[in-house]
Design an enzyme around this catalytic site. Structure first.
Site, PDB file in Angstrom:
ATOM      1  N   LYS A 164      19.092  44.029  29.431  1.00  0.00           N
ATOM      2  CA  LYS A 164      20.468  44.731  29.523  1.00  0.00           C
ATOM      3  C   LYS A 164      21.400  44.306  28.928  1.00  0.00           C
ATOM      4  O   LYS A 164      21.698  43.404  28.223  1.00  0.00           O
ATOM      5  CB  LYS A 164      20.787  44.251  31.109  1.00  0.00           C
ATOM      6  CG  LYS A 164      19.860  45.226  32.109  1.00  0.00           C
ATOM      7  CD  LYS A 164      20.166  45.083  33.594  1.00  0.00           C
ATOM      8  CE  LYS A 164      19.329  45.843  34.460  1.00  0.00           C
ATOM      9  NZ  LYS A 164      19.552  45.551  35.975  1.00  0.00           N
TER      10      LYS A 164
ATOM     11  N   ARG B 273      12.361  41.288  37.570  1.00  0.00           N
ATOM     12  CA  ARG B 273      11.951  42.501  37.171  1.00  0.00           C
ATOM     13  C   ARG B 273      12.341  42.486  35.631  1.00  0.00           C
ATOM     14  O   ARG B 273      13.259  42.476  35.136  1.00  0.00           O
ATOM     15  CB  ARG B 273      12.865  43.505  37.855  1.00  0.00           C
ATOM     16  CG  ARG B 273      12.588  45.005  37.700  1.00  0.00           C
ATOM     17  CD  ARG B 273      13.754  45.993  38.290  1.00  0.00           C
ATOM     18  NE  ARG B 273      13.250  47.244  37.924  1.00  0.00           N
ATOM     19  CZ  ARG B 273      13.840  47.939  37.017  1.00  0.00           C
ATOM     20  NH1 ARG B 273      14.570  47.056  35.891  1.00  0.00           N
ATOM     21  NH2 ARG B 273      13.577  49.116  36.473  1.00  0.00           N
TER      22      ARG B 273
END
Ligand code: 7PJ
Length: 283
Positions: free
Chosen positions: A228, A262
């Site tokens: 991210k 995740r």
């Protein structure tokens, strides 16, 4: 089964997730498909092979997503989303021993994929779409509620918090109350701080640092930070060079008590989790 075990065992459809350990959830994005039927089959096969590789590398959950949350991503109709996600859910359920999580906010996708063998509903909108609370309740499956303000298209415009961790906690508590009102028991809920969703770099870092405060809500935490932009911004790295930063965050999240990580990079994260477990189980 002892009562202590029953507290850590989360039924996920026809499988059980043992929350005494940290689990790695592999990300499987089902991308738009503009090919002919031949192309469609090979794309389905490629997705299945990717899922298979992640399971072989130690993923105990596969998160299947058919709707992009990238800002500016084209909206996808429920039918289109279902056509992307349903075939792979069906194939994974038939061929692999893994819990299938479906990354969706769409009631029809929740209902249909539950029927096809999904074990967990992962909704970045925390069941705020019309009909989503009732659809999720009807499946009987556990639900991951994630914090986000607004919609993916506008969430990064100018996010503001007085105390990001406190406000994320309040949001998640409110969504848990909404779930309770439709019969989704707290025991069925997983919580996610929502890194990268309606948060600046400083919000993400502060929320990560104080993540333990969310344990007060009494439910297992899922953390998704893989590749991210918070890693990109903190380290000045493009998306292809965020593995080490992501592994640092995965290790920290695990030590802070997150139960599901995740990630895209399953093999690396599984080694990380196993190494931490080896140390933690020592005398
Ligand atoms: C998350 C997610 C996350 C949960 C995405 C990406 C964006 N679901 N779906 N948590 N992120 N529960 O992977 O970069 O952080 S899509």
């Amino acid at each position: 089964m002892t009562s202590v075990q029953s507290l850590t065992r989360l039924p996920c459809g026809n499988r059980v997730l043992d929350l005494a350990h940290t689990h790695v959830m592999g990300i499987l994005n089902v991308t738009p498909d503009s090919f002919s039927d031949g192309g469609r089959y090979s794309q389905l096969d490629a997705a299945l092979r990717h899922a298979e590789a992640m399971v072989a590398a130690g993923a105990t959950l596969i998160d299947v997503g058919g709707e992009s949350t990238r800002p500016g991503a084209r909206a996808v109709s429920p039918l289109e989303e279902l056509e992307r996600v349903a075939p792979i859910v069906e194939r994974i359920n038939r061929e692999l021993d893994v819990i299938i999580s479906v990354d969706t906010s769409t009631p029809a996708v929740m209902r249909e994929t539950a029927r096809l063998g999904a074990g967990l509903i992962n909704d970045v909108r925390s069941l705020r779409r019309d009909g989503a609370l009732d659809a999720a309740a009807a499946t009987g499956l556990p639900v991951c509620l994630m914090h986000m303000l607004g919609e993916p298209g506008d969430m990064q415009d100018d996010p503001q918090y007085r105390d990001v961790t406190k406000e994320v906690g309040e949001f998640l508590a409110e969504r848990m109350a909404q779930c309770a009102s439709v019969g989704i028991a707290a025991e069925r809920i997983i919580l996610d701080p929502g890194f990268g969703f309606a948060k600046t770099l400083q919000h993400n870092l502060s929320l990560f640092k104080h993540m333990e405060a969310l344990h007060a809500l009494g439910r297992p935490l899922l953390v998704g930070v893989s590749r991210k932009s918070m890693i990109g911004q903190a380290l000045n790295r493009p998306v292809g060079e965020r593995l080490y930063g992501g592994l640092a965050l995965a290790a920290l999240a695990s030590v802070k008590g997150a139960r599901i990580l995740r990630v895209h990079d399953v093999a690396e994260t599984v080694d990380l989790v196993r190494m931490i477990a080896a140390v933690e189980s020592a005398e």
